[in-house]
Design a protein around this motif. Sequence first.
Motif, mmCIF file in Angstrom:
data_model
loop_
_atom_site.group_PDB
_atom_site.id
_atom_site.type_symbol
_atom_site.label_atom_id
_atom_site.label_comp_id
_atom_site.label_asym_id
_atom_site.label_seq_id
_atom_site.Cartn_x
_atom_site.Cartn_y
_atom_site.Cartn_z
ATOM 1 N N LEU A 1 0.824 -1.208 0.000
ATOM 2 C CA LEU A 1 0.000 0.000 0.000
ATOM 3 C C LEU A 1 0.858 1.257 0.000
ATOM 4 C CD1 LEU A 1 -2.859 -0.962 2.484
ATOM 5 C CD2 LEU A 1 -3.078 -0.523 0.047
ATOM 6 N N VAL A 2 1.898 1.259 0.819
ATOM 7 C CA VAL A 2 2.793 2.423 0.864
ATOM 8 C C VAL A 2 3.433 2.646 -0.498
ATOM 9 C CG1 VAL A 2 4.937 3.310 1.828
ATOM 10 C CG2 VAL A 2 3.234 2.265 3.333
ATOM 11 N N ASN A 3 3.902 1.574 -1.143
ATOM 12 C CA ASN A 3 4.530 1.692 -2.456
ATOM 13 C C ASN A 3 3.551 2.218 -3.496
ATOM 14 O OD1 ASN A 3 7.018 0.856 -1.572
ATOM 15 N ND2 ASN A 3 6.696 -1.302 -2.074
ATOM 16 N N VAL A 4 2.295 1.745 -3.423
ATOM 17 C CA VAL A 4 1.288 2.203 -4.385
ATOM 18 C C VAL A 4 1.034 3.689 -4.215
ATOM 19 C CG1 VAL A 4 -1.153 2.065 -5.021
ATOM 20 C CG2 VAL A 4 0.168 -0.027 -4.709
ATOM 21 N N PHE A 5 0.875 4.134 -2.971
ATOM 22 C CA PHE A 5 0.623 5.558 -2.746
ATOM 23 C C PHE A 5 1.811 6.400 -3.198
ATOM 24 C CE2 PHE A 5 -2.456 4.143 0.664
ATOM 25 C CZ PHE A 5 -3.580 4.548 -0.039
ATOM 26 N N ARG A 6 3.026 5.906 -2.978
ATOM 27 C CA ARG A 6 4.204 6.642 -3.424
ATOM 28 C C ARG A 6 4.250 6.696 -4.944
ATOM 29 N NH1 ARG A 6 7.048 10.928 -2.617
ATOM 30 N NH2 ARG A 6 9.287 10.720 -2.970
ATOM 31 N N SER A 7 3.902 5.595 -5.580
ATOM 32 C CA SER A 7 3.883 5.565 -7.048
ATOM 33 C C SER A 7 2.846 6.540 -7.592
ATOM 34 C CB SER A 7 3.578 4.150 -7.548
ATOM 35 O OG SER A 7 4.625 3.263 -7.217
ATOM 36 N N ILE A 8 1.696 6.613 -6.915
ATOM 37 C CA ILE A 8 0.650 7.548 -7.350
ATOM 38 C C ILE A 8 1.127 8.985 -7.205
ATOM 39 C CG2 ILE A 8 -1.635 8.458 -6.730
ATOM 40 C CD1 ILE A 8 -2.492 5.568 -6.167
ATOM 41 N N GLN A 9 1.844 9.286 -6.113
ATOM 42 C CA GLN A 9 2.381 10.638 -5.937
ATOM 43 C C GLN A 9 3.349 10.979 -7.065
ATOM 44 O OE1 GLN A 9 3.900 10.047 -1.907
ATOM 45 N NE2 GLN A 9 2.478 11.604 -1.141
ATOM 46 N N MET A 10 4.206 10.016 -7.443
ATOM 47 C CA MET A 10 5.152 10.242 -8.533
ATOM 48 C C MET A 10 4.419 10.428 -9.862
ATOM 49 S SD MET A 10 8.128 10.284 -7.203
ATOM 50 C CE MET A 10 9.111 9.658 -5.838
#
Length: 315
Positions: A8-17
Motif C-alpha cells: 500500500l505504501v509503495n502504491v501511494f508513493r507511485s501515485i504521488q510520482m
Amino acid sequence: MPARSVVLVNVFRSIQMFIAAYEERSFTGAALRENATQPGVSQHVASLEEHLGVKLFRRGRHDVQPTEAATVFYRYCHDALHALDTAREAVQALRETIDDDITIGLTQTLTELAFPHAFRKLSAQYPAIRMSIVEFAGPMVYQRVQSGHLDLAIAPASTRLTGLTYTHFATIPEVLVCAEGAPATPIAPRDIDAAKMILPPHTFSRRIHIEEYLGTHGVTCDQVIEMNSLASLSLVRRDGWNVILPLTMMWSPDDEPRAGLTIRPLADPPLALDWVVVESSKKVRSRAADLLVEALKERVDEVLECWAATPAVAA
C-alpha cells in the motif's frame, strides 16, 4: 511492516510520482518536486503501467506526454490522495492527547444549559481533561479569576479590572418573564407592567443595563425585590411579579416550557447583553480551556439560533 502495508505504501508513493509527472510533463521535473531521482520516478510510473496494463505516458526526449488513460487515472488519483490527506488529519486529531485540569466559573444558566453538552463532547474525545465548575452569581467572579482561583469565567460584561483579558463569548437576549396567561408575544419596554419588578442586586452588571433600558423608555418600578436566581420565579407564578432574565436561563429548544410562566421577547428595542470570557492576562489559555469554551459556545449559539427562529421572535 506487514507485506500488505508495504504494498500500500509503495502504491501511494507511485501515485504521488505519477501525479507529479503528469502535472510537470517531465520525469526530471517530477523528481525535483518530489525530492526523488529521475530513474526512481520512471520506475514508479513503470510499476503503475504494469499493474494497470496500459501506457500512461508517451516518452519524449525532453518531456513526457500523458495518454488518455493517464488523464482518466489522474482524475481519480487526485481525489483519492485528497481523501487520504483528509482521513489522516481526522485520525491524527483523534489521537491528540490532552491531559489538563480546568477550573471555570459559570452562572447557573450556563451550567444547566451548556455544560452538559460540553462535558459529553470533551469527555468522549479527550478523557484526560478534568473539569471543575464553580457556579457564581455576581461580580466576585472577576476577583476569583484575578486571584488565580479560577482559570477563566464566562459572565456578563462588566467594569474591566486590571490584569484581566476579556473576549466576546455571545450576545444573549434578555426576556420578560411573567405569570401564565399573558400572550407569548414581543413586548416593548413602555408596555411592561413595572408595578412589581424583580431586579438583580445593585452590584450586578445586569442591574445597570436593565435600569438604563427601563428608564430610557420612561418605565418606573413601583415595588422592587432584589434577587438573581431562579427562586424568583415562584414569586412570578404565585404573586404576579415580573422579572427580566437572560434567555438562556429560561428557554431551551430541548425542554418543555416552564409551567405557570410566560416568556416574552423584549422588542422595540430589544435588550441583549454581551457575555465575555474572563481570564488572567498573565496566562495563556490552555488548549483544554480553548476546547471547553468552544463547546460551551457551540451549545449557546445553537440555542440562540433556535430562539431566533421561533414564531414570536421571527415575526
